[in-house]
Structure formats: C-alpha cells, structure tokens
Design a protein around this motif. Structure first.
Motif, PDB file in Angstrom:
ATOM      1  N   GLU A   1       0.829  -1.212   0.000  1.00 32.28           N
ATOM      2  CA  GLU A   1       0.000   0.000   0.000  1.00 32.28           C
ATOM      3  C   GLU A   1       0.859   1.257   0.000  1.00 32.28           C
ATOM      4  OE1 GLU A   1      -3.426   2.439   0.196  1.00 32.28           O
ATOM      5  OE2 GLU A   1      -3.263   0.283  -0.196  1.00 32.28           O
ATOM      6  N   ALA A   2       1.881   1.277   0.841  1.00 34.89           N
ATOM      7  CA  ALA A   2       2.734   2.458   0.930  1.00 34.89           C
ATOM      8  C   ALA A   2       3.558   2.660  -0.340  1.00 34.89           C
ATOM      9  CB  ALA A   2       3.650   2.343   2.145  1.00 34.89           C
ATOM     10  N   LEU A   3       4.170   1.581  -0.830  1.00 37.79           N
ATOM     11  CA  LEU A   3       5.035   1.700  -2.002  1.00 37.79           C
ATOM     12  C   LEU A   3       4.258   1.967  -3.281  1.00 37.79           C
ATOM     13  CD1 LEU A   3       7.654  -1.102  -1.295  1.00 37.79           C
ATOM     14  CD2 LEU A   3       8.004   1.366  -1.199  1.00 37.79           C
ATOM     15  N   LYS A   4       3.004   1.558  -3.327  1.00 40.28           N
ATOM     16  CA  LYS A   4       2.154   1.903  -4.473  1.00 40.28           C
ATOM     17  C   LYS A   4       2.123   3.419  -4.654  1.00 40.28           C
ATOM     18  CE  LYS A   4      -2.189   2.201  -3.685  1.00 40.28           C
ATOM     19  NZ  LYS A   4      -3.586   1.852  -3.329  1.00 40.28           N
TER      20      LYS A   4
ATOM     21  N   ASP B   1       6.156   8.960  -8.241  1.00 36.66           N
ATOM     22  CA  ASP B   1       7.378   9.111  -9.051  1.00 36.66           C
ATOM     23  C   ASP B   1       7.681   7.776  -9.727  1.00 36.66           C
ATOM     24  OD1 ASP B   1       9.777   9.663 -10.235  1.00 36.66           O
ATOM     25  OD2 ASP B   1      10.901   9.872  -8.358  1.00 36.66           O
ATOM     26  N   PRO B   2       7.101   7.535 -10.898  1.00 39.68           N
ATOM     27  CA  PRO B   2       7.313   6.251 -11.573  1.00 39.68           C
ATOM     28  C   PRO B   2       8.738   6.023 -12.042  1.00 39.68           C
ATOM     29  CG  PRO B   2       6.069   7.763 -12.966  1.00 39.68           C
ATOM     30  CD  PRO B   2       6.154   8.397 -11.625  1.00 39.68           C
ATOM     31  N   GLN B   3       9.592   7.033 -11.949  1.00 38.07           N
ATOM     32  CA  GLN B   3      10.996   6.883 -12.310  1.00 38.07           C
ATOM     33  C   GLN B   3      11.851   6.428 -11.134  1.00 38.07           C
ATOM     34  OE1 GLN B   3      11.592   7.091 -15.534  1.00 38.07           O
ATOM     35  NE2 GLN B   3       9.415   7.611 -15.707  1.00 38.07           N
ATOM     36  N   ASN B   4      11.248   6.318  -9.962  1.00 36.41           N
ATOM     37  CA  ASN B   4      11.982   5.903  -8.765  1.00 36.41           C
ATOM     38  C   ASN B   4      12.207   4.389  -8.828  1.00 36.41           C
ATOM     39  OD1 ASN B   4      12.802   5.137  -6.135  1.00 36.41           O
ATOM     40  ND2 ASN B   4      11.815   6.941  -5.255  1.00 36.41           N
ATOM     41  N   GLN B   5      13.356   3.993  -9.311  1.00 35.63           N
ATOM     42  CA  GLN B   5      13.640   2.579  -9.534  1.00 35.63           C
ATOM     43  C   GLN B   5      13.691   1.793  -8.231  1.00 35.63           C
ATOM     44  OE1 GLN B   5      13.594   1.462 -12.598  1.00 35.63           O
ATOM     45  NE2 GLN B   5      13.834  -0.658 -11.927  1.00 35.63           N
ATOM     46  N   GLN B   6      14.200   2.424  -7.180  1.00 35.93           N
ATOM     47  CA  GLN B   6      14.287   1.737  -5.895  1.00 35.93           C
ATOM     48  C   GLN B   6      12.891   1.389  -5.372  1.00 35.93           C
ATOM     49  OE1 GLN B   6      16.445   3.902  -2.883  1.00 35.93           O
ATOM     50  NE2 GLN B   6      16.288   2.249  -1.372  1.00 35.93           N
ATOM     51  N   ALA B   7      11.957   2.331  -5.542  1.00 38.62           N
ATOM     52  CA  ALA B   7      10.586   2.085  -5.093  1.00 38.62           C
ATOM     53  C   ALA B   7       9.941   0.974  -5.908  1.00 38.62           C
ATOM     54  CB  ALA B   7       9.767   3.371  -5.202  1.00 38.62           C
ATOM     55  N   LYS B   8      10.182   0.987  -7.213  1.00 36.67           N
ATOM     56  CA  LYS B   8       9.601  -0.044  -8.071  1.00 36.67           C
ATOM     57  C   LYS B   8      10.164  -1.425  -7.732  1.00 36.67           C
ATOM     58  CE  LYS B   8       9.343   1.072 -12.507  1.00 36.67           C
ATOM     59  NZ  LYS B   8       9.750   1.674 -13.791  1.00 36.67           N
ATOM     60  N   GLU B   9      11.454  -1.504  -7.489  1.00 34.21           N
ATOM     61  CA  GLU B   9      12.062  -2.795  -7.183  1.00 34.21           C
ATOM     62  C   GLU B   9      11.590  -3.334  -5.836  1.00 34.21           C
ATOM     63  OE1 GLU B   9      16.247  -2.295  -7.537  1.00 34.21           O
ATOM     64  OE2 GLU B   9      16.199  -2.077  -9.733  1.00 34.21           O
ATOM     65  N   MET B  10      11.447  -2.438  -4.857  1.00 34.04           N
ATOM     66  CA  MET B  10      10.978  -2.896  -3.552  1.00 34.04           C
ATOM     67  C   MET B  10       9.507  -3.312  -3.627  1.00 34.04           C
ATOM     68  SD  MET B  10      11.076  -1.101   0.245  1.00 34.04           S
ATOM     69  CE  MET B  10      12.664  -0.318  -0.103  1.00 34.04           C
ATOM     70  N   LEU B  11       8.715  -2.584  -4.410  1.00 30.34           N
ATOM     71  CA  LEU B  11       7.309  -2.971  -4.570  1.00 30.34           C
ATOM     72  C   LEU B  11       7.205  -4.309  -5.300  1.00 30.34           C
ATOM     73  CD1 LEU B  11       4.322  -2.376  -4.234  1.00 30.34           C
ATOM     74  CD2 LEU B  11       4.407  -0.943  -6.295  1.00 30.34           C
ATOM     75  N   ALA B  12       8.064  -4.526  -6.294  1.00 30.50           N
ATOM     76  CA  ALA B  12       8.088  -5.818  -6.986  1.00 30.50           C
ATOM     77  C   ALA B  12       8.434  -6.943  -6.017  1.00 30.50           C
ATOM     78  CB  ALA B  12       9.088  -5.778  -8.136  1.00 30.50           C
TER      79      ALA B  12
END
Length: 659
Positions: free
Chosen positions: A479-482, A488-499
């Motif tokens: 929920e938080a990382l979504k 910021d869809p360019q935040n790769q760290q956030a995307k990887e942690m959400l994955a």
C-alpha cells in the motif's frame, strides 16, 4: 422504433485467446521466499487436513490412458497447450517449494492428473487438456459431447485420445452447458458445421446462449483481456517461482476459439430430451455461475452433470479480470434445487472442471457444503453490511465456520473469501462506502504525491517500507510503495521494492489468480509493460455471430465523446443479406441507432452484414469493398470518414502497476 437492446457486460469464467508480445531479452530474475513467507506456509501446513488423500484417489479413479508428456500444437507448430511445462516441476512425490503456498501446490498436483477417464458406464471424460473438461456420453450409435473445451486444437487432441482407446464413433450431438468460451470454443475441433446444417449433429444449449456467448466478448473486451493477463499470469514462466496453477485448472489453452450456433435450446427445468437413446433431464440455472447455464441428469446412468455450478474449490462471485458480479444467493438456491430434484437418485456427480464424486452420501455432502459456502458468503456479508461495515472491513472480518473452511472443495483456489465478500457488498451497495471522504477522492497520481509528502518524502517512505518489509508486513508495504511509485514512476528503488513485495504476496497466495496477479505485477515493475499485438478478445466465429445491434453497441463505446461533441452525423446501413435497415446517428457526443432508415441521412451504405463484419476483422477496407462492388454508397462519402475518425482504437497494453 428505437432498439432497446444493450450488450451485457463481459462475464466469462475464462477466455484468453491468442496473444503476441515482444519478450524482454533478459527479464530480471525472481527473488527467493523470505523467512516470513516460509513461516506463513508452515502455518498453512498445520491449519489444513493434508493427511486427507481422498481427492487424490478420486482424481485418478477410472484412468484409461495418459500420454507420457502432453503438448498440443496448432497447424503452424506453435504450442497451444503445454502440460509438459508443468510436469517438469510438479509431481505427486514433490513437496511444495518455499515459493508456493502448500494448499495451492496441492490443487496443482491434482490438476496434473490428466488423460482419459471412465466416470461410470457410458460416460467418459478427458481432463487436463485445457482449463475445462470435455465429456463423452456413449449413445446407441455415437457420442454426445458436453463442453468441447476452449480451443479447436485441444478439443481435436482430446477426441483423438478417445478414438485411440475407445474406438471411432460419430458425434451425434454437442451440449453447451453455458456461455463461457472454455465450454464451447473447441467445437470445430470435433465436428463439421456442414454436418450440423445437414441435421447429422444436434447442438443443444440453454436459452439465449449465442447472445450471451458473443456479447460477453465485445463491449469491455480490451480492458478485461488486459487484466486477464494478470489473472492468468500469461507472461509468467512455468516454474516454482512463476505460474503454478489457475486453481480451476492449470491454465488456459491459446489456440483457435470457434463457435457453431445451437440448433435447439432447452427452455425450462424438467425438460427432457432423448438423444441417440440417452435420456437427459435438464435444470436451468440462469444467473448463477454464468448468465445462462444448465445442469443435466442422466436417469439411465444415475449420473448428475453439474456444469460449473459446483467445482472442487470456491468459485468466483466476482472475477478479478472484471465482470458483472454473480448472484451468490441465487447460486446457492440452484444447488439446493439440484439436491431436491436429483439428490436421492444419483450415484455419481461430475462437472466441467476437476474430478467426479461417487456415492449418494458423499455427493449430498459435497453439494450441500458447496451450497452453504455461497449462501454463507452472501448472508454474512449482508449481515455485516447492515451492521455498518464497508466492503474492505467485511473482507477482513469474515471467516468461514470450520465445517466449511476445512473442506478442500471449499478452499479459495480461484475465488477467495475476501474478494467474494467484497463482491456481494458491491452487488448490493455499489462502489461508494458512504464515507464522505470517498465520494470525490483524489485519483491515484495526485493522491500518491500527497501521501508521499505527508510520509516525509520518498527517502523516508522507502526507509520505513524496508523496515516493515523485513517484518513481513507485505500488505501494508504494498500500500505504501504503491503511492511512492505513482508519485514518481521513475523511482527505480521504489519499483524494485514494490516488486519484491508483490512477489512475496504471490508466493503466499492460496488462490491461483491472486498469485498470478501479484507475480505479473512484479514482472511489469521489473521489466516494464510488454509490447506487441496483445490479445484478441473474440474469434472469427464470435465476430461473425454478432448481430447488428451488438456491433453498433461496440461502435458506441469506441466513439470518442469529447471529440464528437458538437457534431451531427446520420448514416443509413441497409443489409441485403438480413433484409434489415438501420440508421446510426451521432449527436450530443453519443451514438444511437434505430432499426429503420432515415429519410435525411447524410449517407447510406448498401451491403451485406458479412461484408461489414469482414471490414471489422481487417479483411479489406471500406474503399476496397466499394471499388469491388460489395458496397454501394449514396450521399456524402465524407460523412463515413468523419464517423470512423471519431472511433478510438484501444491500446491493449495500458499501465496497471505504474501510472
């Protein structure tokens, strides 16, 4: 006069035809199961009766033949059904890997029991050749076939298996139990349409079958098929960290979907038909698992066919790809009616997915507890709703009583208690939960930016998310990382942690579709949205079976309302093969139609309906058809160009886990 027909929303149980994508050269590798996931699986092993092996006996009972390795190819050599890919890592002697919920692993093992089976005298099934089963009833001179799978190639292979081991006999009738494509799409793999026209083969179906079968693939087809990529894990590799099982079956075949219209319809419960010496008594169950559906009782064999109204799992009251919510209360009533009508007369019960049940007492217990499963979900959701709880709160609070929860055939392998309870709430109350803050709340992107700001910024959010991830609090972390990704869809760290978070939720999921949804989300966060042709939502047969009204309703949802604002276009369509005349009218940003021509239309086309369908299927342009003499145009040619210029072409690969 104005036509009042409106196409129904899509509600197919499972209809994913062909797709083509540009594969990523080097997809990122999945991660292993965490300690929190391993502990969750250990709890499952303790909570459920894994020592009960009755299903394994039943799933293998009556086996006549089983090819050592099963892969089915189309005429071009493309694999359209591949049990072999599952055989490489799923076996009866193999324990659940850390990356698979042990309960989901169990149903995957059971779904791997494929081949030709004898159900009882004169009744045979081929199971594991598609998502659904195909059933062969032996008549005096030939076969009566129930539900010929999703694709032509799968049905043809199943028939070949039957002929190899039971001998060649003509097919004298086909029965479609309901309008979902995995129960009729393979029909051209087993019969020739000319034999149907010549009266050699009867096709029997419940009321309005063709209308439902076609309309369910049209109006919202693009969005639902995109979401179905998630529900069925179409992009996932077949391994212990990817696709394992859809629950209802292993997965879906990806061959040609066909349709031959019924020659006769069953119109009432209790109606009897005798085909090739086999007496069949029908029970109509409209609005249960499908908009039109029917069960069949065979008094000669003391056998009851329950279509898809019962399966060896909890089914969907709402399907995750999107569809009309089903009526859980009505569903339970129809199962009760089956018990009342046939319960004391049945020695074997069988259905269009999974394996049969033998013995009067076991059948009564199975049907009774499936009935009570759907009624409990309905009644207790409505009770909590009337106590003031919203859909999310009900989904969190509702639990099944042990006498329902501990039955393997009630486990949430396809539907789940949580999303089915929300579905019942939605059916009665809609999307609004009565909280004023949800009446006009911000859409995802601006809301996400505010969430991130209130959480102290991206870096602080990620720091806290990592702490909670290490605690195994994956639902909250997702929920938080979504919000971090949408802000910021360019935040790769956030995307990887959400994955990583979605991946662990997928590993823990008991439901096949939940696992696929989470793992497909993780895949797209890591590798991006796929590119390519996407999925076809309807086959040539389905498109050809469209009525003019179905086509016009579909054109109406393609009309770009803002672009059409202020424009007025009137077009006549005269169909020579149907002897019908229509007027299409664009005004006020909408498309309406009448079943009579207008005197003052801007332009008129005279053509066959089949010609217009051909244009829709890409078999030539309007200009080419006019030049070939297949279309006659009167009036202003520009009017048609203006009209077609207002129609959107939908992008299949729209974003889901990113904005």
């Amino acid at each position: 006069m104005f036509s009042t027909r409106s196409s129904r929303a899509l509600a197919m149980a499972a209809a994913l035809p062909w797709f083509a994508v540009a594969a990523h050269a080097e997809p990122q590798a999945p991660k292993p199961a965490t300690e929190a996931t391993r502990q969750a699986h250990a709890a499952v092993l303790k909570a459920l009766p894994f020592n009960d092996r009755q299903d394994f006996e039943d799933a293998q009972r009556g086996l006549i033949a089983q090819p050592k390795e099963l892969s089915i190819r189309d005429a071009n050599g493309k694999v359209v059904w591949d049990m072999a890919s599952y055989q490489r890592f799923i076996g009866l002697d193999k324990a659940a890997p850390d990356s698979v919920n042990p309960s989901l692993w169990r149903i995957a093992q059971l779904n791997m029991q494929y081949g030709l089976f004898k159900v009882t005298d004169k009744i045979y099934q081929v199971r594991g050749y598609d998502l659904s089963n195909i059933t062969f009833i032996e008549g005096q001179s030939g076969w009566i076939v129930f539900d010929p799978l999703l694709s032509v190639e799968a049905a043809k292979a199943a028939l070949a298996l039957v002929e190899e081991h039971l001998g060649k006999k003509p097919i004298v009738a086909v029965v479609y139990s309901h309008s979902h494509a995995d129960h009729f799409g393979g029909v051209r793999g087993i019969i020739n349409e000319q034999d149907v026209k010549d009266g050699k083969v009867r096709i029997i179906a419940p009321p309005d079958f063709a209308e439902h079968a076609v309309s369910e693939n049209i109006i919202a087809g693009n969005a639902m098929s995109r979401r179905a990529v998630y529900m069925y894990g179409a992009m996932l590799p077949r391994n212990a960290q990817g696709g394992v099982s859809a629950g209802l079956g292993q997965t879906i075949s990806t061959g040609q979907i066909s349709l031959i219209r019924p020659t006769e319809e069953v119109t009432r419960t209790g109606q009897e038909l005798t085909v090739d010496g086999v007496k069949m008594v029908f029970q109509l169950t409209p609005g249960s698992e499908a908009p039109t559906e029917m069960n069949t009782y065979f008094p000669q064999f003391k056998a009851l066919w329950m279509a898809e109204n019962v399966t060896r799992q909890m089914h969907n009251v709402y399907t995750l790809r999107g569809a009309e919510v089903r009526d859980a209360l009505q569903w339970s009533h129809f199962i009760e009616q089956s018990l009342e009508l046939y319960g004391g007369k049945v020695d074997v019960e069988f259905q269009s997915h999974h394996w049969p049940t033998w013995g009067k007492e076991r059948i009564a217990r199975f049907l009774g507890k499936q009935r009570d499963l759907y009624k409990y979900i309905h009644d207790q959701t409505v009770r909590l709703m009337n106590e003031g709880y919203n859909g999310e709160e009900i989904a969190e609070a509702i639990t099944l009583p042990p006498e329902l929860d501990q039955e393997w055939f009630n486990r949430g392998y396809y539907g789940t208690l949580k999303h089915n309870a929300r579905a019942v709430y939605q059916r009665y109350m809609g999307w609004y939960d009565a909280n004023p803050s949800n009446l006009d709340n911000l859409p995802p992107v601006p809301a996400a930016k505010k969430y991130v700001e209130y959480m102290g910024g991206e870096a602080e959010l990620l720091r806290k998310a990592r702490i909670d991830f290490d605690k195994g609090e994956y639902r909250w972390v997702a929920e938080a990382l979504k919000h971090a990704v949408f802000a910021d869809p360019q935040n790769q760290q956030a995307k990887e942690m959400l994955a990583d978070t979605y991946e662990q939720l997928g590993y823990q999921a008991e439901a096949g579709p939940w696992r696929s949804v989470y793992l497909q989300g993780a895949y797209e966060l890591r590798n991006g949205v796929p590119q390519g042709a996407g999925m076809k939502t309807a086959s040539a047969d389905m498109i050809s079976a469209m009525t003019p009204e179905m086509l016009f309703d579909y054109l109406a949802v393609r009309l770009n309302g803002p672009a059409a604002a202020g424009k007025k276009i009137s077009l006549n369509l005269n169909f020579t093969d149907l002897d019908k005349h229509y007027n299409l009218r664009v005004e006020n940003g909408v498309l309406n139609y009448r079943d009579q021509a207008a005197d003052n239309a801007d332009a008129s086309l005279t053509l066959k309906m089949s010609t217009l369908i051909g244009i829709q299927m890409g078999q030539g342009t309007l200009e080419q058809k006019i030049k070939a003499g297949e279309v006659k145009l009167q009036g202003q040619p520009q009017a048609f160009s203006d009209f077609t210029g207002l129609l959107d072409n939908f992008n299949f690969w729209f974003n889901i886990v990113t904005p």
